[in-house]
Design an enzyme around this catalytic site. Sequence first.
Site, PDB file in Angstrom:
ATOM      1  NE  ARG A   1      -6.521  -7.567  -3.200  1.00 40.78           N
ATOM      2  CZ  ARG A   1      -7.278  -7.961  -2.195  1.00 40.78           C
ATOM      3  NH1 ARG A   1      -8.314  -8.733  -2.413  1.00 40.78           N
ATOM      4  NH2 ARG A   1      -7.015  -7.596  -0.965  1.00 40.78           N
TER       5      ARG A   1
ATOM      6  CG  ASP B   1       3.039  -7.512  -6.955  1.00 36.49           C
ATOM      7  OD1 ASP B   1       3.921  -6.915  -6.289  1.00 36.49           O
ATOM      8  OD2 ASP B   1       1.846  -7.175  -6.945  1.00 36.49           O
TER       9      ASP B   1
ATOM     10  N   GLY C   1       1.319  -0.859   0.739  1.00 33.04           N
ATOM     11  CA  GLY C   1       1.274  -1.791   1.869  1.00 33.04           C
ATOM     12  C   GLY C   1       2.625  -1.849   2.566  1.00 33.04           C
TER      13      GLY C   1
ATOM     14  CG  ASP D   1       1.600  -8.828  -2.764  1.00 33.65           C
ATOM     15  OD1 ASP D   1       1.434  -9.630  -1.833  1.00 33.65           O
ATOM     16  OD2 ASP D   1       0.826  -7.886  -3.001  1.00 33.65           O
TER      17      ASP D   1
ATOM     18  CG  ASP E   1       2.413  -1.801  -9.280  1.00 39.54           C
ATOM     19  OD1 ASP E   1       2.185  -2.281  -8.159  1.00 39.54           O
ATOM     20  OD2 ASP E   1       1.540  -1.680 -10.158  1.00 39.54           O
TER      21      ASP E   1
ATOM     22  CB  THR F   1       5.317  -4.857  -2.290  1.00 41.29           C
ATOM     23  OG1 THR F   1       4.172  -5.719  -2.309  1.00 41.29           O
ATOM     24  CG2 THR F   1       6.097  -5.108  -3.563  1.00 41.29           C
TER      25      THR F   1
ATOM     26  NE  ARG G   1      -3.168   0.162  -0.019  1.00 40.66           N
ATOM     27  CZ  ARG G   1      -2.199  -0.592  -0.555  1.00 40.66           C
ATOM     28  NH1 ARG G   1      -1.566  -0.211  -1.635  1.00 40.66           N
ATOM     29  NH2 ARG G   1      -1.877  -1.752   0.001  1.00 40.66           N
TER      30      ARG G   1
HETATM   31  P1  ATP Z   1       1.411  -2.393  -2.804  1.00 43.25           P
HETATM   32  O1  ATP Z   1       2.090  -3.278  -3.830  1.00 43.25           O
HETATM   33  O2  ATP Z   1       1.788  -2.752  -1.422  1.00 43.25           O
HETATM   34  O3  ATP Z   1      -0.073  -2.266  -3.017  1.00 43.25           O
HETATM   35  P2  ATP Z   1       1.721   0.135  -4.147  1.00 43.25           P
HETATM   36  O4  ATP Z   1       2.812   1.129  -4.130  1.00 43.25           O
HETATM   37  O5  ATP Z   1       1.445  -0.546  -5.455  1.00 43.25           O
HETATM   38  O6  ATP Z   1       2.049  -0.914  -3.003  1.00 43.25           O
HETATM   39  P3  ATP Z   1      -0.693   1.697  -4.350  1.00 43.25           P
HETATM   40  O7  ATP Z   1      -1.759   1.967  -3.365  1.00 43.25           O
HETATM   41  O8  ATP Z   1      -1.080   1.124  -5.664  1.00 43.25           O
HETATM   42  O9  ATP Z   1       0.384   0.789  -3.599  1.00 43.25           O
HETATM   43  O10 ATP Z   1       0.084   3.066  -4.651  1.00 43.25           O
HETATM   44  C1  ATP Z   1       0.579   3.859  -3.573  1.00 43.25           C
HETATM   45  C2  ATP Z   1       0.157   5.281  -3.760  1.00 43.25           C
HETATM   46  O11 ATP Z   1       0.776   5.810  -4.945  1.00 43.25           O
HETATM   47  C3  ATP Z   1      -1.333   5.516  -3.983  1.00 43.25           C
HETATM   48  O12 ATP Z   1      -2.056   5.508  -2.772  1.00 43.25           O
HETATM   49  C4  ATP Z   1      -1.330   6.876  -4.639  1.00 43.25           C
HETATM   50  O13 ATP Z   1      -1.199   7.894  -3.678  1.00 43.25           O
HETATM   51  C5  ATP Z   1      -0.043   6.842  -5.475  1.00 43.25           C
HETATM   52  N1  ATP Z   1      -0.367   6.548  -6.880  1.00 43.25           N
HETATM   53  C6  ATP Z   1      -0.562   5.351  -7.463  1.00 43.25           C
HETATM   54  N2  ATP Z   1      -0.843   5.476  -8.777  1.00 43.25           N
HETATM   55  C7  ATP Z   1      -0.835   6.810  -9.037  1.00 43.25           C
HETATM   56  C8  ATP Z   1      -1.048   7.601 -10.204  1.00 43.25           C
HETATM   57  N3  ATP Z   1      -1.346   7.048 -11.388  1.00 43.25           N
HETATM   58  N4  ATP Z   1      -0.949   8.945 -10.086  1.00 43.25           N
HETATM   59  C9  ATP Z   1      -0.644   9.517  -8.904  1.00 43.25           C
HETATM   60  N5  ATP Z   1      -0.433   8.818  -7.763  1.00 43.25           N
HETATM   61  C10 ATP Z   1      -0.525   7.493  -7.825  1.00 43.25           C
END
Ligand code: ATP
Length: 328
Positions: free
Chosen positions: A176, A134, A15, A132, A107, A130, A76
């Site tokens: 969330r 979190d 995000g 959040d 994360d 992010t 994503r």
């Molecule tokens: P936010 O906190 O804003 O949701 P985030 O980084 O946690 O941010 P995610 O969508 O969970 O957002 O992860 C970002 C991207 O990282 C995913 O769309 C995916 O491409 C990659 N990713 C996440 N987990 C994995 C994994 N286990 N293996 C490979 N790629 C991953």
Amino acid sequence: MAKEIRTIGVMTSGGDAPGMNAAIRAVARACAYYNVKCIGFYRGYQGMIEGDYCTMTARSVRNIISKGGTILKSARSADFRTVEGRKKAAANLKEAGVDAMVLIGGDGTFRGGKVFSDEFDIPVIGVPGTIDNDISGTNFTIGYDTALNTVVDAIDKIRDTASSHNRLFFIEVMGRDAGFIALNSGVGAGAEEILIPEEDLGLDRLLESLKRSKRSGKSSSIVVVSEGDKIGKNVYELADYVTENLPDYDVRVTVLGHMQRGGTPSCFDRTLASRLCVKAVELLLDGEKNVMVGIVNNRITFTSFDKDFKEAHEINKELLRISDILST
Ligand code: ATP
């Protein structure tokens, strides 16, 4: 011996969050300062897979520190969860001469970064971006402070109309799995009740509290609800429940939604992004890899990518107590 880093890539993922541009700027400028080439990948991991990138110079990031969103876009990427996708990304990095990456995101972004770095031996450093907040290993994530201020500003405005019409407003905010935004904005905006995913306050308590508010002479009330509130009802169901049980109340619902992600980043977020990203570049140049930079007690720290970043970043329950006292 760690290989020499001549080109550093940067991307924003997950995000979007206000302050990501300040982070990109800091990576590009730190690279320029240390005479390292900087390449920006568009749309997070998806741009790495598609080879969608641009060269970033100190001048190409001018005037972005004050802008919300991310000039590199965010996404994503389902493809990056596959080995084939990650192979393409590694090949594109090689072709572009990228020796190491700064990954700005949450994360999930760090989990992806760890898998990628383990598979292709490309050093990566994570920067928490992010709204959040979190993520463990840092007291603050980039974007959180701005989002809090946006939410407080919105609640203040809703309070004006709530008190003019003697209404009860349920205001849903983002979060969330974590109640950081709800809890801190709720205290900051003087909400009567705050419902968060970490704490099940129960519907009875909510009704009791609203009745108490009314008895104490309050003519309007604000209840801040985190998206993932533990009572398990969405904000509309909560409003219906209160209408059924407390028919005296004129209940309204406002879902703040994506406005919470936008806007000019606060000074705090710009400074945080600048500090963390200069450090991220310096760590890569020092041969460090697979860690997230964070800020703990106003000092920059780093945490291994082996850690579960969702673990043990607890909300400050003291704030619930403060809220109880102050909503008397
Ligand atoms: P936010 O906190 O804003 O949701 P985030 O980084 O946690 O941010 P995610 O969508 O969970 O957002 O992860 C970002 C991207 O990282 C995913 O769309 C995916 O491409 C990659 N990713 C996440 N987990 C994995 C994994 N286990 N293996 C490979 N790629 C991953």
